[in-house]
Design an enzyme around this catalytic site. Structure first.
Site, PDB file in Angstrom:
ATOM      1  N   ASP A   1     -12.464 115.017  -5.618  1.00 25.25           N
ATOM      2  CA  ASP A   1     -11.710 115.298  -4.405  1.00 25.25           C
ATOM      3  C   ASP A   1     -10.302 115.766  -4.755  1.00 25.25           C
ATOM      4  O   ASP A   1      -9.638 115.181  -5.613  1.00 25.25           O
ATOM      5  CB  ASP A   1     -11.631 113.981  -3.594  1.00 25.25           C
ATOM      6  CG  ASP A   1     -11.177 114.191  -2.169  1.00 25.25           C
ATOM      7  OD1 ASP A   1     -11.878 114.891  -1.435  1.00 25.25           O
ATOM      8  OD2 ASP A   1     -10.119 113.640  -1.794  1.00 25.25           O
TER       9      ASP A   1
ATOM     10  N   GLU B   1     -12.435 120.016  -6.474  1.00 26.93           N
ATOM     11  CA  GLU B   1     -12.052 120.662  -5.215  1.00 26.93           C
ATOM     12  C   GLU B   1     -10.584 121.073  -5.283  1.00 26.93           C
ATOM     13  O   GLU B   1      -9.705 120.242  -5.506  1.00 26.93           O
ATOM     14  CB  GLU B   1     -12.246 119.686  -4.043  1.00 26.93           C
ATOM     15  CG  GLU B   1     -11.890 120.317  -2.706  1.00 26.93           C
ATOM     16  CD  GLU B   1     -11.534 119.291  -1.622  1.00 26.93           C
ATOM     17  OE1 GLU B   1     -11.718 119.598  -0.446  1.00 26.93           O
ATOM     18  OE2 GLU B   1     -11.061 118.196  -1.961  1.00 26.93           O
TER      19      GLU B   1
HETATM   20  C1  BGC Z   1     -12.162 115.669   1.585  1.00 30.89           C
HETATM   21  C2  BGC Z   1     -11.810 115.248   2.971  1.00 30.89           C
HETATM   22  C3  BGC Z   1     -10.798 114.122   2.857  1.00 30.89           C
HETATM   23  C4  BGC Z   1      -9.605 114.520   1.990  1.00 30.89           C
HETATM   24  C5  BGC Z   1      -8.792 113.353   1.568  1.00 30.89           C
HETATM   25  C6  BGC Z   1     -10.844 116.240   1.151  1.00 30.89           C
HETATM   26  O1  BGC Z   1     -10.713 117.388   0.686  1.00 30.89           O
HETATM   27  O2  BGC Z   1     -13.196 116.606   1.515  1.00 30.89           O
HETATM   28  O3  BGC Z   1     -12.922 114.852   3.710  1.00 30.89           O
HETATM   29  O4  BGC Z   1     -10.331 113.786   4.118  1.00 30.89           O
HETATM   30  O5  BGC Z   1     -10.024 115.163   0.823  1.00 30.89           O
HETATM   31  O6  BGC Z   1      -9.464 112.584   0.634  1.00 30.89           O
END
Ligand code: BGC
Ligand code: MG
Length: 564
Positions: free
Chosen positions: A222, A291
């Site tokens: 994440d 990500e």
């Molecule tokens: C996740 C989200 C989340 C955020 C904070 C993101 O990019 O995909 O669902 O709210 O990170 O953790």
């Protein structure tokens, strides 16, 4: 599932994949990943919330789709303020989702079915209920006092700088015990870990090791570019109006008013990513999918994080998750930019996920367009990621304000409705209560409502209908196995010929030409010289023309293999 190409150019389920010499490649490279949002996949205990045992029950369905891997959104112990993206114990399973035995059983079953399992590590921040934070906030000099990002107020009592939280307001929250602010890029209940502190890095690498030892095949990581912040806490500059875009946050969010030069994407991150990669590489055949969230420099960051083989294996991009439709011009520009910054960057593309409106609704697609675009995703260079329900063609669900769960939506309603519309329960059986998602206990309700429009699209109905979208997706997944050039080949000569996007994929002797009309109007494009045989007719691919002029109806495509 392996498939072969019959004379008629269609995919049939029998026979082995044709793999050109030298095509052996790790599973993740050019693989197909299926994202599961555990709260909404399958509820096994009637509490209205999906769980790990429920996912396990549905793994045969997932395997039959022909994907290589699943990515399961967080199921760790959490107060669920951000539905699991706020972890209070990285090694625990939240009771709502089951037990560690349930996870072990899920993992074992997935492996039996030949599915890799990626879990979602949320390392940038924890929940405020995590014992690390509970300790950190007790004083300025405890052993974990610098595990989070603490800073003194300005003399006037206001936050130390202008950084903003994605979920609205200042990124700083006052703590009356330490008389300091702490940083949170998301909710105030998601304090940001201080990666400048070596013990924090070590503790998080231990978490990764714990799950690698358990046998998971990889991580979806994440918000990896949020790990580090600028040590000097410099203000982010304002972003000129014409450079604002809504790729990671809706336009009504003032987060878009800043260029996030200092609150994220710091150079120190590269060394941490290298540590994480070295750890992952000390196990066999594992992969890291990071990500990257940045509205201005997403592709450049992806390039830096995936080039060579010392950092991330691949990065998850936002370019095709936006409201802006995928035109031939836009897709070719994205790849041109990626090529310019790093030709060897390895992207992972998705059109839908648990954070954005489902793409059929987001782009207002016709049924024909909804069949064309996933074929494009399979043909583009990169790993591809499907989001649960996409294979059923689910539109974004209508969730009334009274049923909203997502704090992001509650904050920005009604201009931005948040993320609940893409998180509603999976419809499995059109005639069953709760569409087969849950056999509800007395007094329980599903955590989000089931959109009545989803019921007729349930998996059982589509399973029985050879012309259903679900079958289209099953064929799609087979395409990359039959033509490894689509999974691992180079991508060349990409151009927008009017509304038609054309490009080639090559691996060894295998050369494929792809053309996609990304508009509702008929158009034509030039076919490169040579002898071409059309393939993918099962997916609706057009047959080969007699002339070098390829005419394509709106939202139609043509894929051909070179016979030279
Ligand atoms: C996740 C989200 C989340 C955020 C904070 C993101 O990019 O995909 O669902 O709210 O990170 O953790
Ligand atoms: Mg349950």
């Amino acid at each position: 599932m392996s498939s072969s190409l019959s004379k008629a150019g269609s995919l049939s389920k029998a026979g082995a994949a044709q793999t050109p010499a030298g095509a052996t490649s790790p599973w993740w490279r050019g693989g197909l990943i299926y994202q599961i949002y555990p709260r909404s996949y399958q509820d096994s205990n009637g509490d209205g919330v999906g769980d790990l045992a429920g996912i396990r029950q549905r793994l045969d369905y997932v395997a039959a789709l022909g994907v290589d891997a699943i990515w399961i959104s967080p199921f760790f112990t959490s107060p669920m303020k951000d539905f699991g993206y706020d972890v209070s114990d990285y090694r625990g399973i939240d009771p709502l989702f089951g037990t560690m035995e349930d996870f072990d059983a899920l993992l074992a079953r997935a492996h039996e079915l030949g599915l890799k399992v990626m879990i979602d590590l949320v390392l940038s921040h924890t929940s405020d209920q995590h014992p690390w934070f509970a300790q950190s906030r007790t004083s300025r000099d405890n052993a974990k006092s610098d595990w989070y990002v603490w800073a003194d107020p300005k003399p006037d009592g206001s936050p130390p700088n202008n950084w903003l939280s994605i979920f609205g307001g200042s990124a700083w929250q006052w703590d009356s015990r330490r008389l300091q602010y702490y940083l949170h890029n998301f909710l105030a209940s998601q304090p940001d870990l201080n990666f400048h502190c070596p013990q924090v890095q070590d503790a998080l690498l231990d978490v990764a090791r714990f799950w690698l030892d358990k046998g998971v095949d990889g991580f979806r990581l994440d918000t990896i570019n949020f790990y580090f912040h600028d040590k000097q806490l410099r203000d982010n500059p304002a972003l000129p109006h014409d450079q604002r875009n809504a790729s990671i946050a809706p336009m009504v969010n003032p987060y878009n008013h800043q260029d996030h030069l200092y609150s994220k994407t710091q150079p120190e991150n590269l060394a941490f990513l290298e540590r994480l990669r070295a750890l992952t590489d000390s196990y066999d055949d594992r992969a890291c999918l990071g990500e990257v969230g940045d509205a201005q420099r997403g592709l450049e960051i992806m390039a830096a994080y995936t080039q060579g083989d010392r950092r991330m294996h691949m990065c998850y991009a936002f370019e095709f998750l936006e409201n802006r439709p995928l035109t031939a011009d836009y897709v070719s520009q994205v790849f041109a930019r990626l090529e310019a910054v790093a030709g060897d960057a390895w992207p992972c593309w998705a059109f839908s996920n648990h954070d954005v409106p489902r793409f059929i609704s987001r782009w207002g697609l016709s049924a024909q367009a909804a069949r064309c675009l996933p074929v494009l995703m399979i043909c583009l260079r990169g790993t591809a990621c499907l989001y649960q329900g996409e294979e059923l063609g689910l539109p974004e669900a209508e969730v009334p304000f009274e049923r909203l769960q997502d704090p992001y939506g509650i904050e920005f309603w009604p201009e931005f409705k948040g993320r609940d519309g893409c998180r509603t329960p999976m419809p499995w059986q059109s005639d069953a209560p709760q569409a087969g998602f849950s056999a509800l206990r007395e007094g329980a309700d599903t955590w989000l409502p089931i959109d009545p429009r989803h019921t007729s699209l349930a998996a059982d109905r589509q399973d029985a209908d050879p012309s259903a979208l679900l079958q289209h997706y099953r064929h799609l997944a087979a395409l990359r196995r039959v033509y490894p050039a689509l999974a691992q080949g180079s991508q060349e000569a990409m151009q927008a010929q009017g509304p038609i996007l054309t490009f080639e994929r090559r691996l060894g002797d295998q050369r494929l030409f792809c053309a996609f009309n990304l508009s509702p109007q008929a158009a034509s494009a030039r076919l490169p010289a040579g002898t071409w045989r059309a393939v993918a007719s099962d997916l609706g691919g057009q047959t080969a023309p007699d002339t070098p002029n390829l005419a394509l109806d709106g939202w139609h495509f043509f894929i051909a293999i070179s016979e030279d």
